[in-house]
Write an enzyme that holds these catalytic residues in place. Structure first.
Site, PDB file in Angstrom:
ATOM      1  N   GLU A 173     -33.973  -5.358 -21.794  1.00 47.57           N
ATOM      2  CA  GLU A 173     -33.015  -4.323 -22.116  1.00 47.57           C
ATOM      3  C   GLU A 173     -33.651  -3.222 -23.137  1.00 47.57           C
ATOM      4  OE1 GLU A 173     -28.603  -4.915 -22.537  1.00 47.57           O
ATOM      5  OE2 GLU A 173     -29.320  -7.074 -22.565  1.00 47.57           O
TER       6      GLU A 173
ATOM      7  N   THR B  84     -35.540 -31.279 -44.496  1.00 46.13           N
ATOM      8  CA  THR B  84     -35.525 -30.887 -43.023  1.00 46.13           C
ATOM      9  C   THR B  84     -35.112 -29.318 -42.875  1.00 46.13           C
ATOM     10  OG1 THR B  84     -33.073 -31.415 -43.079  1.00 46.13           O
ATOM     11  CG2 THR B  84     -34.469 -33.156 -42.453  1.00 46.13           C
ATOM     12  N   ASP B  85     -34.610 -28.692 -43.998  1.00 44.64           N
ATOM     13  CA  ASP B  85     -34.151 -27.325 -43.922  1.00 44.64           C
ATOM     14  C   ASP B  85     -35.278 -26.350 -43.301  1.00 44.64           C
ATOM     15  OD1 ASP B  85     -31.740 -28.292 -44.966  1.00 44.64           O
ATOM     16  OD2 ASP B  85     -32.009 -26.747 -46.758  1.00 44.64           O
TER      17      ASP B  85
ATOM     18  N   THR C 223     -34.585 -34.115 -48.887  1.00 42.08           N
ATOM     19  CA  THR C 223     -33.526 -35.476 -48.923  1.00 42.08           C
ATOM     20  C   THR C 223     -34.029 -36.699 -48.771  1.00 42.08           C
ATOM     21  OG1 THR C 223     -32.005 -33.833 -48.147  1.00 42.08           O
ATOM     22  CG2 THR C 223     -31.266 -36.099 -47.618  1.00 42.08           C
TER      23      THR C 223
ATOM     24  N   LYS D 143     -33.816 -27.076 -36.265  1.00 45.27           N
ATOM     25  CA  LYS D 143     -32.727 -27.898 -36.881  1.00 45.27           C
ATOM     26  C   LYS D 143     -31.458 -27.158 -36.236  1.00 45.27           C
ATOM     27  CE  LYS D 143     -31.027 -29.322 -41.063  1.00 45.27           C
ATOM     28  NZ  LYS D 143     -31.047 -29.608 -42.682  1.00 45.27           N
TER      29      LYS D 143
ATOM     30  N   TYR E 185     -25.960 -34.401 -53.841  1.00 40.89           N
ATOM     31  CA  TYR E 185     -27.498 -35.201 -54.103  1.00 40.89           C
ATOM     32  C   TYR E 185     -28.378 -33.948 -54.523  1.00 40.89           C
ATOM     33  CZ  TYR E 185     -29.083 -33.545 -49.693  1.00 40.89           C
ATOM     34  OH  TYR E 185     -29.704 -32.808 -48.748  1.00 40.89           O
TER      35      TYR E 185
HETATM   36  N1  ASP Z   1     -32.003 -29.236 -48.468  1.00 38.85           N
HETATM   37  C1  ASP Z   1     -32.653 -30.472 -47.975  1.00 38.85           C
HETATM   38  C2  ASP Z   1     -34.234 -29.990 -47.750  1.00 38.85           C
HETATM   39  O1  ASP Z   1     -34.599 -29.356 -46.912  1.00 38.85           O
HETATM   40  C3  ASP Z   1     -32.241 -30.819 -46.676  1.00 38.85           C
HETATM   41  C4  ASP Z   1     -32.956 -32.047 -46.248  1.00 38.85           C
HETATM   42  O2  ASP Z   1     -33.981 -32.312 -46.569  1.00 38.85           O
HETATM   43  O3  ASP Z   1     -32.437 -32.703 -45.329  1.00 38.85           O
HETATM   44  O4  ASP Z   1     -34.863 -30.235 -48.663  1.00 38.85           O
END
Ligand code: ASP
Length: 342
Positions: A299, A105-106, A26, A178, A39
């Site tokens: 457990e 970020t994923d 992103t 995340k 996007y």
């Molecule tokens: N789907 C995007 C990615 O991981 C989300 C992001 O970058 O925040 O590339």
């Protein structure tokens, strides 16, 4: 008043050299307008990303390389191996004082953990990304990149393993996860806490990571082109136990159970997994709960069933550690010891 002329150019400080390895995400994403929620990731090239950050070249002597252009949902182990190789090459050749990897970020936490185990240098390797695309109102990418370069250029960041800089926070690769699908404050380090903060390029460190990493890691991807298959199975109420058998039938050499609570699963799945463990498939119990550790013999009788507890690693990171561990023959006790060390 005009700034005084520097008559002693030899006294000018040479800037640290920071190489930015871009993979998409992103941070390089573009939308139709500044308020459009939809996007496409990875649209912007690394040079345009660098040009969009005022003041970056005052922090470091920066140059970029495009390693990939994908949303991180499409990051593959081939890309991770390529990244680790390039980082090792740049540091070994003395071509960089610090490296920044821009990434979606994923799956940031997975690549961060992978690099934390396979980069062979104490020099700062820092990842960053963004929650809002580059075209958004109040895009978070430019300041994240500025702060990431500041950390990569900072000698005090050395020896702390792979770091992730997002939203003014410095996270360790081992701990971060995340936590929110859309918020800019998405990353947390719930088990071990933050490594530090970076505010408009000004760094502060609270501690180093507690676990082994980078130059102290026994893992290497030199000469490695693929990794053994390890699947993650998400536990839930009344889950079908045959998922375990399906994974193994498709070639999995290890299975991480994203267990409920302290790495639990229903009795049928325990039985199926124990059958596989008896045949040499490595069964790791992690947890679908976002924070806390998974301990042995709470457990579930790990000693009797031959299971491994993931300790501090969430399922996605427990999988990465197991894939690297399975590059070599190891006993269940040796694999368990890895989860306490890394
Ligand atoms: N789907 C995007 C990615 O991981 C989300 C992001 O970058 O925040 O590339």
């Amino acid at each position: 008043m005009e700034p005084a002329e520097n008559n002693h150019p030899e006294e000018q400080k040479t800037l640290p050299r920071v190489v930015i390895l871009a993979t998409g995400g992103t941070i390089a994403g573009a939308a139709e307008s500044g308020t459009e929620a939809g996007y496409t990731s990875g649209k912007m090239g690394v040079d345009a990303m660098i040009d969009a950050v005022p003041g970056l070249t005052a922090l470091a002597d920066v140059r970029g390389e495009q390693v990939a252009s994908v949303g991180s949902q499409d990051i593959s182990f081939a890309i991770m191996i390529r990244l680790a190789g390039r980082i090792n090459e740049l540091f070994a050749a003395g071509e960089a004082d610090g490296i920044v990897v821009t990434h979606g970020t994923d799956t940031m936490e997975e690549t961060a953990h992978f690099l934390n185990l396979t980069v062979k240098s104490q020099k700062p390797a820092v990842m960053t990304g963004a929650m809002r695309p580059s075209t958004a109102i109040s895009a978070d990418g430019p300041l994240n990149l500025y702060n990431a370069v500041a950390v990569a250029a900072d000698p005090k960041a050395e020896g702390r393993g792979v770091l992730v800089v997002m939203n003014d926070r410095i996270h360790g690769a081992h701990s971060l996860t995340k936590n929110n699908t859309t918020s800019v404050e998405t990353f947390l380090s719930p088990v071990n806490g933050l490594i530090g903060t970076v505010i408009y390029g000004k760094t502060a460190y609270f501690r180093g990571p507690f676990r082994k990493h980078t130059h102290l890691s026994e893992f290497s991807v030199e000469g490695v082109s693929s990794l053994p298959r390890v699947d993650v199975i998400y536990a839930c109420a009344d889950m079908p136990a045959d998922l375990v058998e399906c994974s193994v039938a498709r070639g999995a050499r290890g299975i991480v159970i994203a267990g409920d609570g302290n790495g639990n699963m229903n009795a049928a799945t325990i039985e199926a997994a124990a059958g596989m463990a008896a045949q040499g498939i490595v069964i790791v119990r992690s947890s679908r709960v976002p924070s806390g550790t998974v301990s042995r013999n709470i457990e579930v009788d790990d000693d009797r069933l031959g299971f491994i507890a993931s300790d501090e690693l969430n399922p996605a990171k427990a999988r990465i550690l197991l894939m690297l561990a399975l590059l070599k023959k190891r006993s269940p006790a040796e694999i368990q010891a890895l989860y306490y060390s890394y």
